[in-house]
Scaffold this motif. Structure first.
Motif: not given
Length: 217
Positions: A1-5, A19-26
């Motif tokens: 998933m692409r997530i913007l914080i 979230l980075n450790n779970k493999g999401h694109e941050i």
């Protein structure tokens, strides 16, 4: 998933790491260029400099390509506005950090239905622990203590709002005393030296929490 914080404070950094450790694109957006550079190097994420409440900055970031936007900067109003703009620009799902539960109702009326309130989350977890381990009303379970701590002048918590305290899910402030007056622990209350804070704490975290209130070396 692409997530913007949005926001690189304590919660933002925690989310980036987890979230980075779970493999999401941050990706992260913050107004401080130095912070963006630091996060980009430390976590290998896309760091964007910009004002999260400015539609032009968000449009330039092409945020419609993200699956989720999470806004966790320190001001409730800014988080709500940022999420509204993100939705306007095509983001399907947003989550806003709301420190004041009253603001959560306003956010819901504006269509921001997914909110994060760290203070309520902490309260719910502690109260759930009490109910599960010792459901008799008025009793304190094994492993949980009620403590009273004084805010030291040079402590880590002095001068900080309750909402900005270190994000720990196993303590709950239940009252604050100032000049002999007991105050309701409003999320925006600033802890001042010599104030006394009463809280429910998991015993295993007591030493760590006590250190927050002691004089810093």
């Amino acid at each position: 998933m692409r997530i913007l914080i949005f926001g690189a404070g304590g919660i933002g950094r925690y989310l980036i790491r987890e979230l980075n450790n779970k493999g999401h694109e941050i990706a992260i957006m913050d107004m401080d260029e130095d912070v963006c550079r630091e996060l980009s190097e430390q976590y290998d994420v896309l760091a964007l400099k910009g004002d999260v409440t400015n539609m032009d900055d968000l449009a330039a970031a092409d945020i419609a390509t993200f699956d989720l936007v999470i806004s966790v900067i320190s001001k409730d109003e800014a988080n709500i506005l940022a999420c509204l703009i993100a939705k306007e620009l095509g983001v399907k799902r947003t989550i806003a950090r709301i420190g004041d539960p009253r603001m959560a109702k306003i956010a819901e009326k504006l269509g921001i239905t997914d909110t994060l309130c760290p203070e309520l989350t902490a309260a719910e977890k502690v109260l759930r622990l009490i109910k599960e381990e010792f459901p008799i009303e008025g009793a304190i379970p094994v492993g949980v203590k009620i403590v009273d701590l004084k805010v030291a002048k040079n402590s880590l918590v002095a001068g900080r709002r309750i909402i900005d305290l270190p994000l720990i899910t196993d303590w709950l402030i239940i009252k604050v005393k100032k000049n002999g007056t007991t105050l309701r622990p409003d999320p925006n209350h600033i802890l001042e030296p010599d104030q006394r804070v009463t809280m429910i704490v998991k015993e295993e975290s007591l030493d760590r929490i006590r250190a927050f209130f002691e004089e810093s070396v």
